[in-house]
Design an enzyme around this catalytic site. Sequence first.
Site, PDB file in Angstrom:
ATOM      1  CG  ASP A  35      -4.504   5.077   6.918  1.00  0.00           C
ATOM      2  OD1 ASP A  35      -3.334   5.040   7.336  1.00  0.00           O
ATOM      3  OD2 ASP A  35      -4.890   4.430   5.920  1.00  0.00           O
ATOM      4  CG  HIS A  46      -1.416   3.591   4.488  1.00  0.00           C
ATOM      5  ND1 HIS A  46      -2.637   3.103   4.876  1.00  0.00           N
ATOM      6  CD2 HIS A  46      -0.744   2.567   3.913  1.00  0.00           C
ATOM      7  CE1 HIS A  46      -2.722   1.816   4.533  1.00  0.00           C
ATOM      8  NE2 HIS A  46      -1.582   1.460   3.967  1.00  0.00           N
ATOM      9  CB  SER A 105      -0.938   0.016   1.209  1.00  0.00           C
ATOM     10  OG  SER A 105      -0.197  -0.151   2.395  1.00  0.00           O
TER      11      SER A 105
END
Length: 374
Positions: free
Chosen positions: A337, A340, A33
Site C-alpha cells: 500500500d 507496507h 505496523s
Amino acid sequence: MELKACVLFLLLLLSTKPVKTCDFPAVFNFGDSNSDTGGLAAAFGQVPPPNGETFFHRSAGRYSDGRLLIDFMVQSLGLPYLSAFLDALGSNFTHGANFATGGSTIRPPNRTRHQSGLSPISLNVQSYQFNDFHVRTRQVQGIFKELVPKPEAFTRGLYTFDIGQNDLTGGLFLNLTVDQVKASVPDILGQFKTVVKDVYDKGGRFFWIHNTGPIGCLPYVLEYLQINEGQMDKNGCANPINELAQFFNRKLKDLVNQLREELPEALITYVDIYKARYSLISQAHKHGFEYPLRACCGYGGKYNYNIHVGCGGKVNDNGKEIIVGSCKDPSVMIIWDGIHYTEAANKWVFSHIVNGSYSDPSIPLLLACQRKRD
Ligand SMILES: *[C@@H]1O[C@H](CO)[C@@H](O)[C@H](O)[C@H]1NC(C)=O
Ligand SMILES: *[C@@H]1O[C@H](CO)[C@@H](O)[C@H](O)[C@H]1NC(C)=O
Ligand SMILES: *[C@@H]1O[C@H](CO)[C@@H](O)[C@H](O)[C@H]1NC(C)=O
Ligand SMILES: *[C@@H]1O[C@H](CO)[C@@H](O)[C@H](O)[C@H]1NC(C)=O
C-alpha cells in the site's frame, strides 16, 4: 556470512550432541505496523478491505494483503497467530501476545495521532501493557487457564522487536534534516534499551530484534520527501534516507552488543531485515517480482501511491467515487500500500531470515534460545 551460517548449520546437523530446538511456548511482540496483528484496529478503527484479501479473505487487523513476518515466524514455531493485547474479543493469549500497533514509535510522540499519524502506543506504553499483562496473568491464572500463558512462558518465551521506522520517518515528516534525525538516534535507542532491560528484569531471556528496513525505497517516503534524481540509487531508492536507516541499524547493532554484556543471561539475535528487504527490491525480477517500487493497492502517480488517500479509501475519479483497490496480482508485487509489504514479499523475507543467514549470531529461529557453538 552466508557461508558461515551454512557451516554452522551443518555443524549443528552433524554435531554428536543432538540439537534440541527451543520449543518456545510463547512469543511476545513489540513493534509498529510491520508486526501489528490487530492492535491499532482494536483502538482506532478497522483496517479497511482489501487488506487481508489474499490470505485471511477479510480484513484481519494487518496492513497487508496477508500475513506479516511475525505471522510466518509464530507459524514456523508451531504457535497460533498472536492476538493483539488490545483486542477485547476473541483473543487467546495462551501462546503469547502482541503489543505492536501501526504507527508506533520508540519515543513517545509529542503530537496527537490526528496531527502526525503516529500511534500514541509508543514502545514505553507497550512496555506498561506488557507489565500489566505479566502481573495480571498470574492473578487470573486459575480462572482463565485456557486463555493466558503459563508463568514459565515468560522466561522461556521469545521476545521479538520490530520498531524504529516511525521514529525516523516521523522526524523527516516534521521537516527535520537527515542530520537532525541522526542526532536523535542515541536518545531513541536509549529508550529502546530501557524497555529491553525491563523485559529482562521481568525474566525474559530470549530476544529476537529486527533492524529497520530500506525506508528510502517506500512510496510514502519517496512521495512525501520529493527526493531529487541525483540522490536516487540505481534501484530508484532515496540514498540519504536509506543511509539514515543504515545509520540507525549500525547504532542498534552496537546497542545489541552492549546489551549482551550488560544482560549476561540474555540471548539476543539481531536480524538484518534491511539487507533481506533490499536484496528483494534490488533483484525483484530475479525473484519473480515486478515493479519493485510500485504500490499494489494505491492510486495514481509514479508509485501508484497518493499521500491523501490510502488503500481501501475513497477517491473522486472524474466525478465518480471509486474505492482504492488492489492490483491484479499481489503475489508478484513487493509493496502493498505504499508503506507496507505484500504477503508474497513477507514470505520471501521470512524464508531468508528463518535459517539465520541474515542474523547475528547466525542461528536459525528454531534455535534462537541457544548460544552459538564455536
Ligand atoms: C537460507 O534460506 C535461503 C532461502 O531458502 C537460501 O537461499 C539460503 O541459501 C539459506 N542459507 C543457509 C545458510 O542455509
Ligand atoms: C518531545 O518534546 C520533548 C521536550 O521538548 C523532547 O525532549 C523530546 O525529544 C520530544 N520528542 C520527540 C519524539 O520529538
Ligand atoms: C486457546 O488456545 C489454546 C492453544 O491453541 C487452546 O488449547 C485453548 O483451548 C484456547 N482457549 C480457548 C478458550 O479457546
Ligand atoms: C514541512 O514543509 C512543507 C513544505 O515546505 C510544509 O508544507 C509542511 O507544512 C511542513 N511540515 C511541518 C510539520 O512543519
